[in-house]
Design a protein around this motif. Structure first.
Motif, PDB file in Angstrom:
ATOM      1  N   ILE A  37       0.989  -1.146  -0.048  1.00 44.36           N
ATOM      2  CA  ILE A  37       0.039   0.040   0.175  1.00 44.36           C
ATOM      3  C   ILE A  37       0.937   1.360  -0.035  1.00 44.36           C
ATOM      4  O   ILE A  37       1.582   1.461   0.857  1.00 44.36           O
ATOM      5  CB  ILE A  37      -0.940  -0.121   1.269  1.00 44.36           C
ATOM      6  N   ARG A  38       0.829   1.999  -1.097  1.00 46.67           N
ATOM      7  CA  ARG A  38       1.903   3.221  -1.364  1.00 46.67           C
ATOM      8  C   ARG A  38       1.224   4.432  -0.628  1.00 46.67           C
ATOM      9  O   ARG A  38      -0.054   4.894  -1.224  1.00 46.67           O
ATOM     10  CB  ARG A  38       2.178   3.257  -2.614  1.00 46.67           C
ATOM     11  N   MET A  39       1.834   5.197   0.338  1.00 49.60           N
ATOM     12  CA  MET A  39       1.282   6.300   0.705  1.00 49.60           C
ATOM     13  C   MET A  39       2.422   7.414   0.713  1.00 49.60           C
ATOM     14  O   MET A  39       3.439   7.445   0.934  1.00 49.60           O
ATOM     15  CB  MET A  39       1.073   6.125   2.574  1.00 49.60           C
ATOM     16  N   ASP A  40       1.685   8.631   0.391  1.00 51.37           N
ATOM     17  CA  ASP A  40       2.493   9.879   0.185  1.00 51.37           C
ATOM     18  C   ASP A  40       1.508  10.947   0.523  1.00 51.37           C
ATOM     19  O   ASP A  40       0.561  10.880   1.090  1.00 51.37           O
ATOM     20  CB  ASP A  40       2.822   9.989  -1.287  1.00 51.37           C
ATOM     21  N   GLY A  41       2.371  12.238   0.410  1.00 52.18           N
ATOM     22  CA  GLY A  41       1.297  13.376   0.596  1.00 52.18           C
ATOM     23  C   GLY A  41       2.134  14.203   1.622  1.00 52.18           C
ATOM     24  O   GLY A  41       3.440  14.472   1.756  1.00 52.18           O
ATOM     25  N   SER A  42       1.345  15.040   2.570  1.00 54.03           N
ATOM     26  CA  SER A  42       1.712  16.033   3.103  1.00 54.03           C
ATOM     27  C   SER A  42       3.006  15.346   4.425  1.00 54.03           C
ATOM     28  O   SER A  42       2.773  14.580   4.996  1.00 54.03           O
ATOM     29  CB  SER A  42       0.714  16.554   4.108  1.00 54.03           C
ATOM     30  N   ASN A  43       4.078  16.496   4.332  1.00 51.85           N
ATOM     31  CA  ASN A  43       4.986  15.926   5.578  1.00 51.85           C
ATOM     32  C   ASN A  43       4.709  16.380   6.724  1.00 51.85           C
ATOM     33  O   ASN A  43       5.106  16.003   7.854  1.00 51.85           O
ATOM     34  CB  ASN A  43       6.442  16.813   5.006  1.00 51.85           C
ATOM     35  N   THR A  44       3.392  17.119   6.807  1.00 50.60           N
ATOM     36  CA  THR A  44       2.894  17.598   8.174  1.00 50.60           C
ATOM     37  C   THR A  44       2.184  16.429   8.679  1.00 50.60           C
ATOM     38  O   THR A  44       2.440  15.854   9.832  1.00 50.60           O
ATOM     39  CB  THR A  44       2.047  18.750   7.947  1.00 50.60           C
ATOM     40  N   VAL A  45       1.572  15.533   7.960  1.00 51.69           N
ATOM     41  CA  VAL A  45       0.717  14.435   8.238  1.00 51.69           C
ATOM     42  C   VAL A  45       1.629  13.012   8.461  1.00 51.69           C
ATOM     43  O   VAL A  45       1.133  11.983   8.789  1.00 51.69           O
ATOM     44  CB  VAL A  45      -0.532  14.511   7.443  1.00 51.69           C
ATOM     45  N   LEU A  46       2.734  13.334   7.724  1.00 47.05           N
ATOM     46  CA  LEU A  46       3.416  12.037   7.708  1.00 47.05           C
ATOM     47  C   LEU A  46       3.795  11.389   8.946  1.00 47.05           C
ATOM     48  O   LEU A  46       3.429  10.055   9.056  1.00 47.05           O
ATOM     49  CB  LEU A  46       4.969  12.393   7.042  1.00 47.05           C
ATOM     50  N   PRO A  47       3.935  11.998  10.009  1.00 47.05           N
ATOM     51  CA  PRO A  47       4.344  11.245  11.333  1.00 47.05           C
ATOM     52  C   PRO A  47       3.325  10.492  11.907  1.00 47.05           C
ATOM     53  O   PRO A  47       3.236   9.232  12.371  1.00 47.05           O
ATOM     54  CB  PRO A  47       4.854  12.138  12.212  1.00 47.05           C
ATOM     55  N   HIS A  48       1.638  10.984  11.403  1.00 47.55           N
ATOM     56  CA  HIS A  48       0.734  10.340  11.812  1.00 47.55           C
ATOM     57  C   HIS A  48       0.329   9.129  10.903  1.00 47.55           C
ATOM     58  O   HIS A  48       0.177   8.011  11.699  1.00 47.55           O
ATOM     59  CB  HIS A  48      -0.469  11.300  11.686  1.00 47.55           C
ATOM     60  N   GLY A  49       0.614   9.193   9.854  1.00 43.56           N
ATOM     61  CA  GLY A  49       0.248   7.977   8.696  1.00 43.56           C
ATOM     62  C   GLY A  49       1.336   7.113   9.125  1.00 43.56           C
ATOM     63  O   GLY A  49       1.069   5.611   8.914  1.00 43.56           O
ATOM     64  N   ALA A  50       2.654   7.331   9.493  1.00 38.65           N
ATOM     65  CA  ALA A  50       3.622   6.527   9.656  1.00 38.65           C
ATOM     66  C   ALA A  50       3.417   5.687  10.694  1.00 38.65           C
ATOM     67  O   ALA A  50       3.236   4.296  10.825  1.00 38.65           O
ATOM     68  CB  ALA A  50       5.036   7.126   9.779  1.00 38.65           C
ATOM     69  N   VAL A  51       2.953   6.315  11.917  1.00 39.18           N
ATOM     70  CA  VAL A  51       2.632   5.426  13.378  1.00 39.18           C
ATOM     71  C   VAL A  51       1.473   4.502  12.996  1.00 39.18           C
ATOM     72  O   VAL A  51       1.368   3.367  13.453  1.00 39.18           O
ATOM     73  CB  VAL A  51       2.447   6.333  14.420  1.00 39.18           C
ATOM     74  N   VAL A  52       0.295   5.005  12.279  1.00 39.13           N
ATOM     75  CA  VAL A  52      -0.798   4.002  12.003  1.00 39.13           C
ATOM     76  C   VAL A  52      -0.272   3.012  11.085  1.00 39.13           C
ATOM     77  O   VAL A  52      -0.633   1.720  11.483  1.00 39.13           O
ATOM     78  CB  VAL A  52      -1.924   5.086  11.501  1.00 39.13           C
ATOM     79  N   SER A  53       0.538   3.134  10.032  1.00 43.88           N
ATOM     80  CA  SER A  53       0.806   2.079   9.209  1.00 43.88           C
ATOM     81  C   SER A  53       1.566   1.439   9.942  1.00 43.88           C
ATOM     82  O   SER A  53       1.760   0.009   9.898  1.00 43.88           O
ATOM     83  CB  SER A  53       1.459   2.949   7.842  1.00 43.88           C
ATOM     84  N   GLU A  54       2.482   1.828  10.685  1.00 43.71           N
ATOM     85  CA  GLU A  54       3.482   0.787  11.626  1.00 43.71           C
ATOM     86  C   GLU A  54       2.745  -0.182  12.413  1.00 43.71           C
ATOM     87  O   GLU A  54       2.915  -1.389  12.556  1.00 43.71           O
ATOM     88  CB  GLU A  54       4.523   1.719  12.310  1.00 43.71           C
ATOM     89  N   GLU A  55       1.762   0.512  13.083  1.00 42.74           N
ATOM     90  CA  GLU A  55       1.022  -0.428  13.892  1.00 42.74           C
ATOM     91  C   GLU A  55       0.231  -1.535  13.341  1.00 42.74           C
ATOM     92  O   GLU A  55       0.135  -2.776  13.589  1.00 42.74           O
ATOM     93  CB  GLU A  55      -0.001   0.298  14.779  1.00 42.74           C
TER      94      GLU A  55
END
Length: 348
Positions: free
Chosen positions: A46-64
């Motif tokens: 699943i490829r995710m991109d976009g806002s560097n502001t929202v990146l940490p949030h998306g990274a944590v959800v995807s990691e979990e």
């Protein structure tokens, strides 16, 4: 059996700063190549991109999510809201993080590009952020500004050059202004909500794509004024002074309580996650989308960001974990219904 505690795998505020500084880089090591965790029947990329502001949030959800489904790979990039929408509407990515809604006013914009390429999507608010206004700690005169004063300072053609031009009795010294650059969703939100129109801003301020540069500029001058995400202020609160904002209801500062309650207006902004509709036909993608709004597990409830008796979903938990703020509980069911409707359209 995986034993690594959830708190050790989450992104804390100091790590968030590193992630924000790494905007545009592929974070496969963080959220795309988790070697351990629980096996499930799900697999795929699943490829995710976009806002560097929202990146940490998306990274944590995807990691979990990957920890619970270790055959799913979710590389996460932060190439910016605008650049991310370009890739998303070209069909290159499945998930788009955004610090503003997609531009879709019927012109030659992002929405038109998606339409031209046959890309349909579902828009979900997944976190909240507050934009902070801050000054040098030796600034002992400005602890609050009205929205009108902010507009007069920042709008195109502003004739406010000195602090004395904002209020009588303030120092007759030139204001040094620092803010985000026009490629930023933060810039779009600030200008629209303070000066009344996206892009309505004076040309003689120091613009940067990196809020850390803005912070350094403000802490380097007693007469400076800047804006950026509230998380950056709280990472540097010993070296900056927060300015409250008065929108007619008195002076309010951005805090967890005022942002999550909606009292900090107009500088509380929603952060978004977009899913491509056709990608939701894939089981791993729709499971990942639903995961945002599932309740956290027992390990996560032990984190200090969860208050006693509080029930959070993963998107709320991740927002607080990386220094942002949780969307209200009464909006969670609405997001679930919106997502369920989009899934039904591609699976029935």
């Amino acid at each position: 059996m995986p034993t690594e505690p959830i708190a050790d795998r989450a992104v804390d505020r100091s790590r968030r700063r590193v992630l924000l500084g790494a905007a545009g880089a592929t974070l496969a090591g963080l959220a795309g190549c988790i070697a351990r965790g629980y096996e499930s029947d799900l697999e795929g990329e699943i490829r995710m991109d976009g806002s560097n502001t929202v990146l940490p949030h998306g990274a944590v959800v995807s990691e979990e999510f990957q920890w619970r489904n270790n055959r799913v790979q979710i590389p996460v990039r932060g190439s910016g809201t605008g650049a991310g929408f370009q890739r998303f509407c070209d069909g290159e990515t499945h998930v788009q993080n955004a610090s503003r809604p997609i531009f879709d006013d019927g012109g030659e914009d992002e929405g038109a590009l998606c339409t031209a390429n046959g890309i349909e999507y579902v828009e979900l608010e997944t976190a909240l952020d507050g934009l902070a206004v801050f000054v040098h700690p030796d600034n002992d005169w400005c602890d609050c500004l009205t929205v009108d004063e902010l507009a007069r300072i920042w709008e195109t053609g502003s004739d406010v050059e000195r602090w004395s031009g904002v209020r009588e009795g303030w120092p007759d010294e030139e204001i040094e202004l620092y803010g985000r650059d026009p490629a930023s969703g933060t810039f779009d939100y600030f200008t629209e909500n303070i000066t009344g129109e996206v892009g309505n801003i004076r040309s003689d301020y120091s613009a940067s794509a990196d809020t850390n540069v803005i912070v350094r500029g403000v802490r380097g001058s007693q007469y400076a004024l800047g804006f950026g995400g509230a998380g950056y202020y709280y990472e540097n609160e010993d070296e900056l002074e927060l300015v409250g904002v008065d929108n007619g209801e008195g002076c309010i500062e951005p805090t967890k309580a005022t942002i999550e309650s909606g009292d900090y207006e107009p500088l509380t902004r929603p952060l978004y996650t977009y899913f491509r509709a056709d990608a939701l036909a894939r089981e791993e993608v729709r499971s990942f989308a639903r995961f945002y709004f599932e309740e956290i597990d027992g390990e996560a409830t032990e984190a200090d960001i969860v208050e006693p008796g509080e029930s959070l979903t993963w998107t709320q938990w991740a927002a607080r974990r990386v220094g942002y703020y949780a969307i209200p509980d009464d909006q969670i069911d609405d997001r679930r219904e919106t997502l369920a409707g989009a899934i039904a359209e591609v699976t029935e």
